[in-house]
Design a protein around this motif. Structure first.
Motif, PDB file in Angstrom:
ATOM      1  N   ILE A 114      11.089  10.666 -33.284  1.00 32.40           N
ATOM      2  CA  ILE A 114      10.564  11.988 -33.624  1.00 32.40           C
ATOM      3  C   ILE A 114      11.135  13.005 -32.639  1.00 32.40           C
ATOM      4  O   ILE A 114      11.251  12.725 -31.442  1.00 32.40           O
ATOM      5  N   SER A 115      11.483  14.180 -33.122  1.00 32.24           N
ATOM      6  CA  SER A 115      12.059  15.198 -32.245  1.00 32.24           C
ATOM      7  C   SER A 115      11.069  15.589 -31.150  1.00 32.24           C
ATOM      8  O   SER A 115       9.854  15.463 -31.319  1.00 32.24           O
ATOM      9  N   ILE A 116      11.611  16.059 -30.050  1.00 27.38           N
ATOM     10  CA  ILE A 116      10.779  16.480 -28.915  1.00 27.38           C
ATOM     11  C   ILE A 116       9.830  17.600 -29.327  1.00 27.38           C
ATOM     12  O   ILE A 116       8.656  17.636 -28.942  1.00 27.38           O
ATOM     13  N   GLY A 117      10.327  18.528 -30.150  1.00 29.48           N
ATOM     14  CA  GLY A 117       9.494  19.634 -30.596  1.00 29.48           C
ATOM     15  C   GLY A 117       8.268  19.177 -31.356  1.00 29.48           C
ATOM     16  O   GLY A 117       7.152  19.674 -31.124  1.00 29.48           O
ATOM     17  N   GLU A 118       8.452  18.219 -32.263  1.00 29.28           N
ATOM     18  CA  GLU A 118       7.321  17.702 -33.041  1.00 29.28           C
ATOM     19  C   GLU A 118       6.286  17.043 -32.134  1.00 29.28           C
ATOM     20  O   GLU A 118       5.081  17.159 -32.367  1.00 29.28           O
ATOM     21  N   GLN A 119       6.755  16.350 -31.088  1.00 25.80           N
ATOM     22  CA  GLN A 119       5.830  15.655 -30.192  1.00 25.80           C
ATOM     23  C   GLN A 119       5.024  16.636 -29.342  1.00 25.80           C
ATOM     24  O   GLN A 119       3.849  16.396 -29.058  1.00 25.80           O
ATOM     25  N   GLN A 138       4.656  28.224 -28.866  1.00 25.27           N
ATOM     26  CA  GLN A 138       4.039  27.720 -27.626  1.00 25.27           C
ATOM     27  C   GLN A 138       4.838  26.565 -27.043  1.00 25.27           C
ATOM     28  O   GLN A 138       5.011  26.467 -25.823  1.00 25.27           O
ATOM     29  N   ALA A 139       5.342  25.679 -27.906  1.00 22.42           N
ATOM     30  CA  ALA A 139       6.133  24.537 -27.442  1.00 22.42           C
ATOM     31  C   ALA A 139       7.419  25.011 -26.775  1.00 22.42           C
ATOM     32  O   ALA A 139       7.845  24.471 -25.739  1.00 22.42           O
ATOM     33  N   THR A 140       8.040  26.028 -27.350  1.00 23.68           N
ATOM     34  CA  THR A 140       9.273  26.588 -26.776  1.00 23.68           C
ATOM     35  C   THR A 140       9.002  27.184 -25.401  1.00 23.68           C
ATOM     36  O   THR A 140       9.757  26.957 -24.446  1.00 23.68           O
ATOM     37  N   GLU A 141       7.915  27.936 -25.293  1.00 23.33           N
ATOM     38  CA  GLU A 141       7.554  28.544 -24.007  1.00 23.33           C
ATOM     39  C   GLU A 141       7.265  27.486 -22.951  1.00 23.33           C
ATOM     40  O   GLU A 141       7.688  27.624 -21.798  1.00 23.33           O
ATOM     41  N   MET A 142       6.547  26.419 -23.346  1.00 29.61           N
ATOM     42  CA  MET A 142       6.215  25.367 -22.377  1.00 29.61           C
ATOM     43  C   MET A 142       7.450  24.611 -21.937  1.00 29.61           C
ATOM     44  O   MET A 142       7.609  24.270 -20.759  1.00 29.61           O
ATOM     45  N   LEU A 143       8.370  24.360 -22.863  1.00 34.78           N
ATOM     46  CA  LEU A 143       9.602  23.659 -22.494  1.00 34.78           C
ATOM     47  C   LEU A 143      10.417  24.487 -21.508  1.00 34.78           C
ATOM     48  O   LEU A 143      10.995  23.947 -20.553  1.00 34.78           O
ATOM     49  N   PRO A 151      15.470  26.123 -24.582  1.00 31.81           N
ATOM     50  CA  PRO A 151      14.389  25.329 -25.164  1.00 31.81           C
ATOM     51  C   PRO A 151      14.346  25.332 -26.689  1.00 31.81           C
ATOM     52  O   PRO A 151      13.952  24.330 -27.296  1.00 31.81           O
ATOM     53  N   GLU A 152      14.753  26.424 -27.337  1.00 35.37           N
ATOM     54  CA  GLU A 152      14.707  26.467 -28.802  1.00 35.37           C
ATOM     55  C   GLU A 152      15.613  25.401 -29.411  1.00 35.37           C
ATOM     56  O   GLU A 152      15.248  24.740 -30.387  1.00 35.37           O
ATOM     57  N   MET A 153      16.800  25.226 -28.851  1.00 38.52           N
ATOM     58  CA  MET A 153      17.707  24.197 -29.339  1.00 38.52           C
ATOM     59  C   MET A 153      17.198  22.808 -28.972  1.00 38.52           C
ATOM     60  O   MET A 153      17.249  21.868 -29.773  1.00 38.52           O
ATOM     61  N   GLY A 164      16.782  11.172 -17.408  1.00 37.39           N
ATOM     62  CA  GLY A 164      15.485  10.683 -16.938  1.00 37.39           C
ATOM     63  C   GLY A 164      14.593  11.788 -16.404  1.00 37.39           C
ATOM     64  O   GLY A 164      13.399  11.844 -16.700  1.00 37.39           O
ATOM     65  N   GLY A 165      15.169  12.697 -15.614  1.00 41.83           N
ATOM     66  CA  GLY A 165      14.380  13.795 -15.066  1.00 41.83           C
ATOM     67  C   GLY A 165      13.898  14.743 -16.141  1.00 41.83           C
ATOM     68  O   GLY A 165      12.761  15.234 -16.094  1.00 41.83           O
ATOM     69  N   MET A 166      14.727  14.988 -17.150  1.00 41.13           N
ATOM     70  CA  MET A 166      14.338  15.879 -18.244  1.00 41.13           C
ATOM     71  C   MET A 166      13.257  15.235 -19.112  1.00 41.13           C
ATOM     72  O   MET A 166      12.351  15.908 -19.613  1.00 41.13           O
ATOM     73  N   ARG A 167      13.328  13.920 -19.293  1.00 45.70           N
ATOM     74  CA  ARG A 167      12.281  13.222 -20.049  1.00 45.70           C
ATOM     75  C   ARG A 167      10.936  13.359 -19.356  1.00 45.70           C
ATOM     76  O   ARG A 167       9.909  13.538 -20.002  1.00 45.70           O
ATOM     77  N   GLN A 168      10.963  13.274 -18.027  1.00 40.47           N
ATOM     78  CA  GLN A 168       9.711  13.422 -17.290  1.00 40.47           C
ATOM     79  C   GLN A 168       9.174  14.851 -17.423  1.00 40.47           C
ATOM     80  O   GLN A 168       7.960  15.059 -17.533  1.00 40.47           O
ATOM     81  N   ARG A 169      10.053  15.831 -17.458  1.00 42.72           N
ATOM     82  CA  ARG A 169       9.639  17.215 -17.668  1.00 42.72           C
ATOM     83  C   ARG A 169       9.017  17.395 -19.056  1.00 42.72           C
ATOM     84  O   ARG A 169       8.048  18.138 -19.222  1.00 42.72           O
TER      85      ARG A 169
END
Length: 343
Positions: A114-119, A138-143, A151-153, A164-169
């Motif tokens: 599932i895409s990161i945005g959906e999650q 809201q998801a874009t702003e939080m990312l 973040p939009e892309m 790995g670091g981005m996954r943790q973010r």
């Protein structure tokens, strides 16, 4: 002992006992843990693997397997509400909106299909009941807030497209997007290199400054503790053996186990040719916990009483407590320096 002002307490854990049923018998993983968490505070829970720190954290939101685990005794109260009595439906409403958890391994905690945005949007839509367009905003702003560029892309991408670091973010973004009051981070920096670790710690600090969120961080890394914590609970064999403000634990440790943890840390100011100082021995078997102090078999200060009776928490100061028989005034009789006879 807890140093938090009672009026500021968000979360209170009192005499928590958690056990697991296995083929080999009952594992008593958590044995009477108590602590509080105040508004805007960071509490670190430290200890070696198997000490019960992650089980304690997951017990708060009841994320332990129902078939094999049970809270046999104790209380967990959030804003005065008893969490151990909530139904699964009530817990689902609480998780994410009031108390969120960040897990150690993003690869297993996040869905790779599932895409990161959906999650990220899933929690927003569930708890805030808003449109997908607003949830996406809201998801874009939080990312962007957690430091992921473009973040939009990125919302359209999948887990394998991130480091790995981005996954943790992303894990932090999912946990924080609904603005919870309590954030529980279970070993959030373990699999990351030291540069990325430092960035994740700074991210936690930034989120706390912006939102006032209270944080419980579970770790065995005392360097992380020194950088982020206000107070520390040191756990061993399912119990809190020492608790206090971070400076008290680092500069005035009282429990032999805490001293052992600090002594085993590599330091920049020590001779590189000298070996590290490990804590000898192994933790006790929690299928049959020892009658007395669980650390007695590994402790160079152990007395006869240590193997027979469990020590109670003793106050070192108003904010610092320790469970150790060495705090008993009678222990000074055992460790008195030898009398010198002069002629």
């Amino acid at each position: 002992m807890n140093a938090t002002n009672p009026s500021d307490v968000l979360l209170e854990v009192d005499n928590l006992h958690v056990s697991f049923t296995t083929h080999g018998g009952e594992v008593k993983a958590v044995r009477g843990v108590s602590f509080t968490l105040g508004k805007g505070e960071t509490l670190a829970i430290v200890g070696e693997s198997g000490c019960g720190k992650s089980v304690t954290a997951r017990s708060i939101t009841r994320l332990l397997p129902e078939i094999s685990s049970k809270i046999s005794e104790g209380s967990i109260r959030y804003k005065g509400r008893e969490l151990t009595k909530l139904s699964e439906k009530q817990l689902r409403e609480l998780r994410g909106s009031e108390i969120s958890m960040i897990f150690q391994d993003a690869m297993t905690a996040l869905n790779p299909t599932i895409s990161i945005g959906e999650q990220i949007m899933e929690g927003i839509i569930r708890h805030q009941k808003i449109s997908r367009a607003e949830a996406r905003k809201q998801a874009t702003e939080m990312l962007g807030l957690v430091g992921i560029s473009n973040p939009e892309m990125r919302l359209k991408q999948y887990l394998h497209e991130f480091s790995g670091g981005m996954r943790q973010r992303i894990m932090i973004a999912i946990a924080a997007v609904c603005n919870p009051s309590v954030l529980i981070a279970d070993e959030p920096t373990t699999a990351l290199d030291v540069t990325i670790q430092a960035q994740i710690i700074e991210l936690f600090k930034m989120l706390q400054t912006k939102t006032g969120v209270s944080i419980i961080i579970i770790t065995h890394d005392l360097g992380v503790v020194a950088n982020i914590a206000d107070r520390v609970n040191v756990m061993y064999a399912g119990k809190v053996v020492e608790a206090g403000k971070v400076d008290e634990l680092f500069y005035n440790p009282q429990h032999p186990y805490t001293k052992g943890l600090l002594a085993s840390m590599p330091r920049l100011d020590t001779d590189k040719s000298l070996p590290l100082t490990p804590i000898a021995g192994t933790p006790p078997d929690l299928f049959a916990p020892p009658q007395g102090c669980a650390f007695a078999a590994r402790c160079s200060y152990a007395m006869e009483v240590c193997g027979m009776y469990q020590p109670e928490q003793s106050a070192v100061s108003g904010s610092h407590s320790v469970a150790c028989w060495l705090q008993d005034p009678r222990s000074q009789l055992v460790f008195q320096p030898p009398i010198r006879v002069t002629s």
